[in-house]
Design a protein around this motif. Structure first.
Motif, PDB file in Angstrom:
ATOM      1  N   LEU A  66       0.816  -1.202   0.000  1.00 40.19           N
ATOM      2  CA  LEU A  66       0.000   0.000   0.000  1.00 40.19           C
ATOM      3  C   LEU A  66       0.859   1.263   0.000  1.00 40.19           C
ATOM      4  O   LEU A  66       1.788   1.387   0.804  1.00 40.19           O
ATOM      5  CB  LEU A  66      -0.904   0.017   1.243  1.00 40.19           C
ATOM      6  CG  LEU A  66      -1.818   1.212   1.426  1.00 40.19           C
ATOM      7  CD1 LEU A  66      -2.881   1.277   0.336  1.00 40.19           C
ATOM      8  CD2 LEU A  66      -2.482   1.160   2.808  1.00 40.19           C
ATOM      9  N   VAL A  67       0.505   2.189  -0.906  1.00 38.58           N
ATOM     10  CA  VAL A  67       1.102   3.525  -0.906  1.00 38.58           C
ATOM     11  C   VAL A  67      -0.016   4.552  -0.887  1.00 38.58           C
ATOM     12  O   VAL A  67      -1.145   4.265  -1.278  1.00 38.58           O
ATOM     13  CB  VAL A  67       2.023   3.771  -2.118  1.00 38.58           C
ATOM     14  CG1 VAL A  67       3.313   2.987  -2.014  1.00 38.58           C
ATOM     15  CG2 VAL A  67       1.309   3.494  -3.421  1.00 38.58           C
ATOM     16  N   GLU A  68       0.332   5.746  -0.439  1.00 37.40           N
ATOM     17  CA  GLU A  68      -0.641   6.832  -0.367  1.00 37.40           C
ATOM     18  C   GLU A  68      -0.183   7.996  -1.237  1.00 37.40           C
ATOM     19  O   GLU A  68       0.985   8.389  -1.191  1.00 37.40           O
ATOM     20  CB  GLU A  68      -0.778   7.326   1.069  1.00 37.40           C
ATOM     21  CG  GLU A  68      -1.697   8.524   1.195  1.00 37.40           C
ATOM     22  CD  GLU A  68      -1.664   9.185   2.556  1.00 37.40           C
ATOM     23  OE1 GLU A  68      -2.582   9.978   2.831  1.00 37.40           O
ATOM     24  OE2 GLU A  68      -0.731   8.921   3.345  1.00 37.40           O
ATOM     25  N   ILE A  69      -1.101   8.543  -2.003  1.00 36.89           N
ATOM     26  CA  ILE A  69      -0.850   9.815  -2.660  1.00 36.89           C
ATOM     27  C   ILE A  69      -1.164  10.881  -1.630  1.00 36.89           C
ATOM     28  O   ILE A  69      -2.254  10.904  -1.064  1.00 36.89           O
ATOM     29  CB  ILE A  69      -1.730   9.999  -3.909  1.00 36.89           C
ATOM     30  CG1 ILE A  69      -1.307   9.021  -5.001  1.00 36.89           C
ATOM     31  CG2 ILE A  69      -1.648  11.453  -4.404  1.00 36.89           C
ATOM     32  CD1 ILE A  69      -2.152   9.097  -6.263  1.00 36.89           C
ATOM     33  N   LYS A 102      -1.800  -1.530  -4.284  1.00 41.90           N
ATOM     34  CA  LYS A 102      -2.880  -0.628  -3.863  1.00 41.90           C
ATOM     35  C   LYS A 102      -2.339   0.772  -3.647  1.00 41.90           C
ATOM     36  O   LYS A 102      -1.278   0.945  -3.038  1.00 41.90           O
ATOM     37  CB  LYS A 102      -3.534  -1.122  -2.566  1.00 41.90           C
ATOM     38  CG  LYS A 102      -4.248  -2.460  -2.690  1.00 41.90           C
ATOM     39  CD  LYS A 102      -4.937  -2.857  -1.401  1.00 41.90           C
ATOM     40  CE  LYS A 102      -3.898  -3.186  -0.345  1.00 41.90           C
ATOM     41  NZ  LYS A 102      -4.455  -3.769   0.878  1.00 41.90           N
ATOM     42  N   ILE A 103      -3.131   1.728  -4.125  1.00 46.16           N
ATOM     43  CA  ILE A 103      -2.785   3.135  -3.936  1.00 46.16           C
ATOM     44  C   ILE A 103      -4.019   3.829  -3.362  1.00 46.16           C
ATOM     45  O   ILE A 103      -5.130   3.591  -3.823  1.00 46.16           O
ATOM     46  CB  ILE A 103      -2.300   3.737  -5.272  1.00 46.16           C
ATOM     47  CG1 ILE A 103      -1.719   5.121  -5.089  1.00 46.16           C
ATOM     48  CG2 ILE A 103      -3.363   3.704  -6.323  1.00 46.16           C
ATOM     49  CD1 ILE A 103      -0.943   5.601  -6.330  1.00 46.16           C
ATOM     50  N   MET A 104      -3.812   4.637  -2.323  1.00 39.80           N
ATOM     51  CA  MET A 104      -4.949   5.280  -1.658  1.00 39.80           C
ATOM     52  C   MET A 104      -4.683   6.756  -1.467  1.00 39.80           C
ATOM     53  O   MET A 104      -3.559   7.230  -1.633  1.00 39.80           O
ATOM     54  CB  MET A 104      -5.256   4.613  -0.315  1.00 39.80           C
ATOM     55  CG  MET A 104      -4.185   4.692   0.758  1.00 39.80           C
ATOM     56  SD  MET A 104      -4.099   6.221   1.763  1.00 39.80           S
ATOM     57  CE  MET A 104      -5.640   6.187   2.637  1.00 39.80           C
ATOM     58  N   ALA A 105      -5.728   7.475  -1.101  1.00 39.13           N
ATOM     59  CA  ALA A 105      -5.612   8.884  -0.736  1.00 39.13           C
ATOM     60  C   ALA A 105      -6.756   9.243   0.193  1.00 39.13           C
ATOM     61  O   ALA A 105      -7.816   8.606   0.159  1.00 39.13           O
ATOM     62  CB  ALA A 105      -5.654   9.771  -1.981  1.00 39.13           C
ATOM     63  N   LEU A 106      -6.541  10.227   1.026  1.00 42.97           N
ATOM     64  CA  LEU A 106      -7.616  10.865   1.787  1.00 42.97           C
ATOM     65  C   LEU A 106      -7.820  12.215   1.130  1.00 42.97           C
ATOM     66  O   LEU A 106      -6.861  12.956   0.932  1.00 42.97           O
ATOM     67  CB  LEU A 106      -7.241  11.032   3.261  1.00 42.97           C
ATOM     68  CG  LEU A 106      -7.202   9.768   4.098  1.00 42.97           C
ATOM     69  CD1 LEU A 106      -6.805  10.095   5.531  1.00 42.97           C
ATOM     70  CD2 LEU A 106      -8.540   9.056   4.076  1.00 42.97           C
ATOM     71  N   PHE A 126      -7.536   1.313   6.471  1.00 49.21           N
ATOM     72  CA  PHE A 126      -6.151   1.774   6.372  1.00 49.21           C
ATOM     73  C   PHE A 126      -5.554   2.100   7.738  1.00 49.21           C
ATOM     74  O   PHE A 126      -5.210   3.245   8.014  1.00 49.21           O
ATOM     75  CB  PHE A 126      -6.062   3.010   5.468  1.00 49.21           C
ATOM     76  CG  PHE A 126      -6.570   2.792   4.082  1.00 49.21           C
ATOM     77  CD1 PHE A 126      -5.970   1.883   3.237  1.00 49.21           C
ATOM     78  CD2 PHE A 126      -7.669   3.511   3.622  1.00 49.21           C
ATOM     79  CE1 PHE A 126      -6.436   1.679   1.953  1.00 49.21           C
ATOM     80  CE2 PHE A 126      -8.148   3.320   2.341  1.00 49.21           C
ATOM     81  CZ  PHE A 126      -7.528   2.401   1.499  1.00 49.21           C
ATOM     82  N   PRO A 127      -5.406   1.108   8.613  1.00 43.40           N
ATOM     83  CA  PRO A 127      -4.810   1.412   9.922  1.00 43.40           C
ATOM     84  C   PRO A 127      -3.386   1.962   9.784  1.00 43.40           C
ATOM     85  O   PRO A 127      -2.929   2.718  10.643  1.00 43.40           O
ATOM     86  CB  PRO A 127      -4.830   0.071  10.651  1.00 43.40           C
ATOM     87  CG  PRO A 127      -4.919  -0.957   9.574  1.00 43.40           C
ATOM     88  CD  PRO A 127      -5.693  -0.315   8.452  1.00 43.40           C
ATOM     89  N   GLU A 128      -2.705   1.616   8.684  1.00 38.93           N
ATOM     90  CA  GLU A 128      -1.349   2.115   8.452  1.00 38.93           C
ATOM     91  C   GLU A 128      -1.348   3.644   8.398  1.00 38.93           C
ATOM     92  O   GLU A 128      -0.446   4.301   8.902  1.00 38.93           O
ATOM     93  CB  GLU A 128      -0.777   1.581   7.136  1.00 38.93           C
ATOM     94  CG  GLU A 128      -0.835   0.077   6.982  1.00 38.93           C
ATOM     95  CD  GLU A 128      -2.078  -0.419   6.240  1.00 38.93           C
ATOM     96  OE1 GLU A 128      -3.179   0.138   6.427  1.00 38.93           O
ATOM     97  OE2 GLU A 128      -1.947  -1.383   5.471  1.00 38.93           O
TER      98      GLU A 128
END
Length: 153
Positions: A66-69, A102-106, A126-128
Motif C-alpha cells: 500500500l502507498v498513499e498519494i 494498492k494506492i490510496m488517498a484521503l 487503512f490502519p497504516e
C-alpha cells in the motif's frame, strides 16, 4: 500546454513548502516542515510548465502492498488544466513499477480521484495511515476527508 513531471530534488523544498503551506492554511492538507520535506524529498514529484513549478504530489509507502498519494496540489492559476491528473498518473506508474498493488488517498476532491480510476472506500481499512499521520492531525477524532483507493494488480 505541455506540463512535465519529474522527481523532486533538494532545490525544490522551498517551492514544495510554499504550496503545501497554502493548502494547510485552508485546512485541506497536513502541513509539512521544510525539514520533513527534505527528509522525504525522494517521495515527491514536481510538475513544471515552461520551467515553473506548477504542482506537486508525493507517494508515501504505508506498507508492503500500500502507498498513499499525499501532498497533491496545484498552484493558483494552473488549476483545472489537467496538472493534477498528470501528477496522479506519474505517481501511479511509479507504484506499478515498484509492484505495489494498492494506492490510496484521503481527499476532499472525490470526483477528481474517481475520474482517475479510484473508488470510495471506508477509512478504517487503512490502519497504516492512522498510525503514521492521523495521530498527529487536529481533525483526528472528527475527520471529514474521504478515503479513495485504486487497485493496480
Amino acid at each position: 500546454m505541455t506540463v512535465t513531471c519529474r522527481k523532486a530534488t533538494e532545490s525544490d523544498v522551498d517551492s514544495l513548502y510554499d504550496i503545501i503551506q497554502s493548502y494547510a492554511e485552508k485546512g485541506i492538507m497536513l502541513p509539512r516542515s521544510k525539514e520533513a520535506l527534505g527528509r522525504h524529498i525522494d517521495t515527491f514529484v514536481i510538475a513544471e510548465y515552461e520551467g515553473r513549478f506548477v504542482g506537486c504530489g508525493s507517494l508515501f509507502r504505508l506498507g508492503q502492498d500500500l502507498v498513499e498519494i499525499r501532498s497533491l496540489g496545484v498552484t493558483d492559476g494552473y488549476k483545472g488544466q489537467g496538472i493534477g491528473r498528470k501528477i496522479v498518473s506519474f505517481l501511479t506508474e511509479e507504484a506499478k513499477a515498484n509492484r505495489i498493488p494498492k494506492i490510496m488517498a484521503l481527499t476532499y476532491e472525490v470526483a477528481f480521484f474517481e475520474k482517475n480510476g479510484f473508488t470510495v472506500v471506508p477509512k478504517e481499512i487503512f490502519p497504516e495511515k492512522v498510525w503514521t499521520d492521523c495521530v498527529h492531525c487536529k481533525k483526528q477524532n472528527n475527520c471529514d476527508e474521504i478515503a479513495v483507493m485504486k487497485r493496480l494488480d
